[in-house]
Each structure stands twice: as C-alpha cells, then as structure tokens.
Design an enzyme around this catalytic site. Sequence first.
Site, PDB file in Angstrom:
ATOM      1  CG  ASN A  19       0.033   4.327  10.057  1.00 13.74           C
ATOM      2  OD1 ASN A  19       0.990   3.564  10.213  1.00 13.74           O
ATOM      3  ND2 ASN A  19      -0.722   4.346   8.978  1.00 13.74           N
ATOM      4  NE  ARG A  77      -1.836   0.229   8.812  1.00  8.98           N
ATOM      5  CZ  ARG A  77      -1.084   0.272   7.721  1.00  8.98           C
ATOM      6  NH1 ARG A  77      -0.247   1.257   7.518  1.00  8.98           N
ATOM      7  NH2 ARG A  77      -1.171  -0.685   6.826  1.00  8.98           N
ATOM      8  CG  HIS A 113      -5.417  -3.463   2.491  1.00  7.20           C
ATOM      9  ND1 HIS A 113      -5.349  -3.813   1.159  1.00  7.20           N
ATOM     10  CD2 HIS A 113      -4.520  -2.453   2.669  1.00  7.20           C
ATOM     11  CE1 HIS A 113      -4.432  -3.065   0.554  1.00  7.20           C
ATOM     12  NE2 HIS A 113      -3.916  -2.242   1.440  1.00  7.20           N
ATOM     13  NE  ARG A 140       2.896  -3.734  -2.423  1.00 12.65           N
ATOM     14  CZ  ARG A 140       2.009  -3.456  -1.474  1.00 12.65           C
ATOM     15  NH1 ARG A 140       1.078  -4.329  -1.161  1.00 12.65           N
ATOM     16  NH2 ARG A 140       2.064  -2.318  -0.827  1.00 12.65           N
ATOM     17  CD  GLU A 182      -6.717   1.733   5.858  1.00 11.75           C
ATOM     18  OE1 GLU A 182      -6.003   0.765   6.099  1.00 11.75           O
ATOM     19  OE2 GLU A 182      -6.517   2.504   4.904  1.00 11.75           O
TER      20      GLU A 182
END
Length: 397
Positions: free
Chosen positions: A8, A89, A178, A239, A383
Amino acid sequence: MSVVLVVNSGSSSFKYQLIEMDGERVLASGLVERIGEAAGHAEHKTAGEPFEIERPIPNHTAGFRLMLDAFANHGPSLTEHAPVAVGHRVVHGGARFFEATLIDDLVEINIDDLSFLAPLHNPGALQGIRAARRAFDAVPHVAVFDTAFHQTMPPEAYTYALERETAEKHRIRRYGFHGTSHKFVSEAAAAYLGRPNSELKQVVFHLGNGASVTAVDGGRSVDTSMGFTPLEGLVMGTRTGDIDPAVLIHLQRRAGLTTNELDDLVNKRSGLVGLAGANDMRDLTARAQAGEAEAQLAIDVYTHRLRAYAGAYLAQLGGADVISFTAGVGENVAHIRAAALRGLEFAGVEIDAERNENAKRGEITRISSDASRVAVLVVPTDEEVEIARQTLAAAQE
Ligand code: ADP
C-alpha cells in the site's frame, strides 16, 4: 503453499504485508516512511517482533531495497516464502477498473491517467508499483482498487443531478471508496450467517477515521455514501461529509477563502475535529460522559448522520437481512453502534445491549437480539487479506 505480498504505497511511504494464503496468516509486515526526506525510517515486524531502521531513503526503489534487506536480515526468507504475486492497493480506478487487474505498462498508464481524480493518492501508488515491479520482476503484480467494488452501482445511484455536459466533460460522478473493506465485510458476514451472499441484502458501516456506508444487494454494491471523492457522506474524523455545496461558494465570496483553504477546511479541519477538537472516539466519549456539551454535540451530529443513512439504505434495499459495523469506531464503540440504529425497531432491527457492550475484539460477533429480524454484526475488517485474495485470484486467471 502460496504467499502473496501486499503493498500500500503513498507518495512518501509504503506499508507491506507478506501473507501465507492457506491460513491467511501474516508472516511479516512493515512500513517504509519519510521517503525523500533527510532521515528515512523503516519498521519490519516478523512473528510479532519489530525491527527499526533509520537511514535516508531517496526514493521508492531504495525503499524496496531496504525492505528486501529487512527480509534477508530478520526473516522470513523470501526464498523459502517467495511471493507468487504482489498486490497493490490503488485508491482510484475511475470508471475504467471494475475488478482487480493484472498490471502491465498500459495499466500503469491508465492509473496515471486517473491521477486527476485522486491527486494525493494515485501518483504515490504508481511510484510503489514501478519500484515493486523492478524488485519482484518475475511474478505478476495486481492492482486492487478502492473504487472497484462500487462499479456495480446503478446509474441513478452514481449520477449527480449536475448539468450533464459539465459532469461528462470532467468525469464527475459518484465513484465510492473503501470498496475492498465493504466487499470483505459483506462476504465475511454472509459466511458467518451461513447464507449465500447472493441472497442477502446488507448494509455495511465502515467507521474509521474515514467513514462510509454501503448498501449491498446480493453481493453487489448498489449505493455508497462516498462520492466523487472520499469527502461525501458520513461525518468523519476530520471531514464534513455531506454539506450544502453553497456553503463553499459563500465562504469563497464572503470570506475570500482560496481553493486550497476550502479544501483544507472541509477535508482536514472539520468533522469531529472541527466540532470538538479531537477525532478519537475514546477521547470524545470520555468528555461527553463528563458532561461536556461540545463533545456530546459532535457525537450527536455523527450518529444523527449514521441513522439518516441507515434509514435511506434500508429504504433503497427494501429492508435488510444484515447490518455490519467495521473499522476503528465500528469495531470498538458500542454506544455509536447503538445510536446508529436507534429507532429502527420498526424495520426489524433490535440490538441486544449486553451483546453490544460485550462484543469481543477481533471476532465476528452478533449484537442483535434473538428476536431481531435483521442480524446486526460487528465484523473486523482486513483490507490486506482481501487485497491478497483478489491478487491471487487475478494472478491465477
Ligand atoms: P483509518 O481510517 O485511519 O484506517 P481506523 O479504522 O483505524 O482508521 O479507525 C481509527 C479511529 O477509530 C480512531 O480515530 C478512533 O476514533 C477509533 N478507535 C480505534 N480504536 C478505538 C477504541 N478502542 N475505542 C474507541 N475508538 C477507537
């Protein structure tokens, strides 16, 4: 025995895991960071034991050399546990990539082309891919996209009611993110219930620092809360999630905020941090329990939005068989899970307070009551394992 290396990469760092696929066991994991800075840093962990390395790392290629040294010095041996494939990823696959994809030079060009949609993410991923392909030149490399799982959304879910020519010209639509986690969790939930995924209607809440919720119908994403970017939808650590876009126009006109200032405001200085100065739910929970109004309001705004999406997706799906919670907040914070589904008894959703409070870390747990028509689960996400599974499948095709 198949071993897969999962990578990643960001622009100045990358994380990796070496996974043995028979038991989906992590043989080693690590992090190479501060690439391009005066002092680089790397960490390599094997059998739970961590090793740290400090030295300048001029670029990703040097980073992968450092990683290979770490394997050679601390194990496990990459000759004995040679990866049969490397999975990467990649945040944005646009509307072009709808599944894990074997990387060749053309795929690299396509990922690069999509950088305008994810300027903070795709260029770093590409640097990692190029360096990794040099370091492991004899095995297939596979790109696994955060957006891919959501490519099954129907047009009415992914289309903004924005002037068509403008939207098309700039490729503005909802992509969703996601996806790797939503896919992993929805499949794990189906397996746990012992029911075919193709028959299940599911709602999955991924509540980490970034947060999103997905409606999954028969194993396919049909709606998700993140959109053109990971800013849309739920209230997050830093956010805003959904906000009237006219607020940004107003701040630009009235307060003279620049584009970069607006970007910073809505992505980094809002959400829980903006409301209460902290994004860690442990901190906010303790402060709210001590009676602090600001922390309580932040939590209330957060859970009010969760309920709004739960209701919306139950309506879109026509009811659900299972609702799952995952990621840092979803796996650990019982009061958030309870508040997210409060008032949904009419839709057959009933949480058992004790099961919810006692949900075990790191295990799939059912937190709904025996009478609940909808199974409510806590599902630890993984993940890296999902990327490894998809990588192996794509490499063997
Ligand atoms: P990321 O999106 O960065 O991968 P995670 O899924 O690790 O995030 O979630 C990070 C967030 O999860 C933290 O900001 C914190 O609010 C929350 N969190 C993690 N562990 C706990 C815990 N034990 N109790 C409460 N909140 C937690």
